[in-house]
Design a protein around this motif. Structure first.
Motif, PDB file in Angstrom:
ATOM      1  N   VAL A 118      90.778 -36.402 -21.116  1.00 53.79           N
ATOM      2  CA  VAL A 118      89.836 -35.302 -21.338  1.00 53.79           C
ATOM      3  C   VAL A 118      90.582 -34.200 -22.078  1.00 53.79           C
ATOM      4  O   VAL A 118      91.676 -33.810 -21.680  1.00 53.79           O
ATOM      5  N   ASP A 119      89.985 -33.702 -23.150  1.00 52.42           N
ATOM      6  CA  ASP A 119      90.634 -32.687 -23.980  1.00 52.42           C
ATOM      7  C   ASP A 119      90.321 -31.265 -23.542  1.00 52.42           C
ATOM      8  O   ASP A 119      91.153 -30.370 -23.716  1.00 52.42           O
ATOM      9  N   ASP A 120      89.130 -31.043 -23.007  1.00 54.15           N
ATOM     10  CA  ASP A 120      88.722 -29.718 -22.545  1.00 54.15           C
ATOM     11  C   ASP A 120      87.762 -29.878 -21.381  1.00 54.15           C
ATOM     12  O   ASP A 120      87.147 -30.940 -21.213  1.00 54.15           O
ATOM     13  N   GLU A 121      87.625 -28.807 -20.607  1.00 57.94           N
ATOM     14  CA  GLU A 121      86.685 -28.794 -19.481  1.00 57.94           C
ATOM     15  C   GLU A 121      85.840 -27.532 -19.525  1.00 57.94           C
ATOM     16  O   GLU A 121      86.347 -26.460 -19.834  1.00 57.94           O
ATOM     17  N   VAL A 122      84.562 -27.705 -19.206  1.00 59.59           N
ATOM     18  CA  VAL A 122      83.645 -26.584 -19.013  1.00 59.59           C
ATOM     19  C   VAL A 122      83.094 -26.746 -17.606  1.00 59.59           C
ATOM     20  O   VAL A 122      82.239 -27.588 -17.360  1.00 59.59           O
ATOM     21  N   GLY A 123      83.643 -25.979 -16.678  1.00 64.58           N
ATOM     22  CA  GLY A 123      83.274 -26.120 -15.275  1.00 64.58           C
ATOM     23  C   GLY A 123      81.976 -25.415 -14.940  1.00 64.58           C
ATOM     24  O   GLY A 123      81.326 -24.795 -15.786  1.00 64.58           O
ATOM     25  N   GLY A 124      81.618 -25.532 -13.664  1.00 61.14           N
ATOM     26  CA  GLY A 124      80.430 -24.876 -13.146  1.00 61.14           C
ATOM     27  C   GLY A 124      79.338 -25.858 -12.815  1.00 61.14           C
ATOM     28  O   GLY A 124      79.326 -26.992 -13.284  1.00 61.14           O
ATOM     29  N   CYS A 125      78.464 -25.413 -11.965  1.00 63.85           N
ATOM     30  CA  CYS A 125      77.328 -26.233 -11.536  1.00 63.85           C
ATOM     31  C   CYS A 125      76.098 -25.331 -11.500  1.00 63.85           C
ATOM     32  O   CYS A 125      75.818 -24.727 -10.479  1.00 63.85           O
ATOM     33  N   PRO A 126      75.406 -25.171 -12.639  1.00 65.68           N
ATOM     34  CA  PRO A 126      75.607 -25.851 -13.913  1.00 65.68           C
ATOM     35  C   PRO A 126      76.792 -25.264 -14.687  1.00 65.68           C
ATOM     36  O   PRO A 126      77.399 -24.282 -14.264  1.00 65.68           O
ATOM     37  N   MET A 127      77.067 -25.868 -15.840  1.00 67.51           N
ATOM     38  CA  MET A 127      78.171 -25.402 -16.685  1.00 67.51           C
ATOM     39  C   MET A 127      78.026 -23.914 -16.981  1.00 67.51           C
ATOM     40  O   MET A 127      76.918 -23.380 -17.044  1.00 67.51           O
ATOM     41  N   GLY A 128      79.155 -23.269 -17.183  1.00 64.58           N
ATOM     42  CA  GLY A 128      79.129 -21.873 -17.601  1.00 64.58           C
ATOM     43  C   GLY A 128      78.738 -21.777 -19.060  1.00 64.58           C
ATOM     44  O   GLY A 128      79.385 -22.392 -19.913  1.00 64.58           O
ATOM     45  N   VAL A 129      77.686 -21.057 -19.349  1.00 58.68           N
ATOM     46  CA  VAL A 129      77.192 -20.951 -20.728  1.00 58.68           C
ATOM     47  C   VAL A 129      78.246 -20.356 -21.657  1.00 58.68           C
ATOM     48  O   VAL A 129      78.508 -20.917 -22.730  1.00 58.68           O
TER      49      VAL A 129
END
Length: 166
Positions: free
Chosen positions: A137-148
């Motif tokens: 994985v090159d990058d992550e966008v966390g959150g539930c849902p993702m952080g805009v």
């Protein structure tokens, strides 16, 4: 640019595995706001939720939502990784495995016949894995849902990396 040539676009795919798909829902909301702008910059080559004809070939970026809960899903994400220059994990399930991986802590005593039925019907494996446990994985966008803001920053990063925008 040569006459009749199309401007270069970022070629992306959006994929969803074991999760509640809240980031996919959020993406559709973002498309309501950004579609006119993004269709000039981005080719959504794969987005199963919105298109009937999809391809994973030659993706610049694959955005992958959800944890990996079966061998079949693991094979699918490995195929996506092989066809994408970059992979971005989207949402908590993809980034951490949770909350989908909560069932990894289930003891035999709490796995009821109903749960066993679901696991066999949907061919779930014994463990739920975060995306990085299966592929690079090159990058992550966390959150539930993702952080805009984080998603928009990731998209902008790749638009710049591929010289789509400056």
């Amino acid at each position: 640019m040569e006459p009749n040539s199309q401007p270069k676009k970022l070629i992306v795919g959006w994929f969803s595995f074991t999760c509640c798909e809240d980031s996919t829902i959020l993406l559709t909301e973002l498309l309501n706001e950004h579609l006119d702008e993004w269709k000039k910059l981005v080719e959504f080559r794969y987005i199963h939720q919105l298109k009937t004809t999809n391809s994973i070939n030659d993706l610049d970026v694959a955005f992958i939502e959800g944890a990996i809960s079966s061998e079949k899903q693991a094979a699918e994400v490995k195929n996506i990784r092989a066809n994408a220059k970059y992979v971005v994990a989207i949402g908590s399930c993809a980034c951490t495995g949770l909350p989908s991986a909560t069932r990894n802590s289930f003891t035999d005593e709490v796995i009821t016949e109903k749960i066993k039925c679901y696991m066999s019907t949907f061919d779930y494996g014994k463990q739920v894995l975060k995306l990085a446990e299966v592929i690079k994985v090159d990058d992550e966008v966390g959150g539930c849902p993702m952080g805009v803001p984080a998603f928009l920053a990731a998209l902008t990063k790749y638009l710049k990396l591929f010289n789509i925008v400056t």
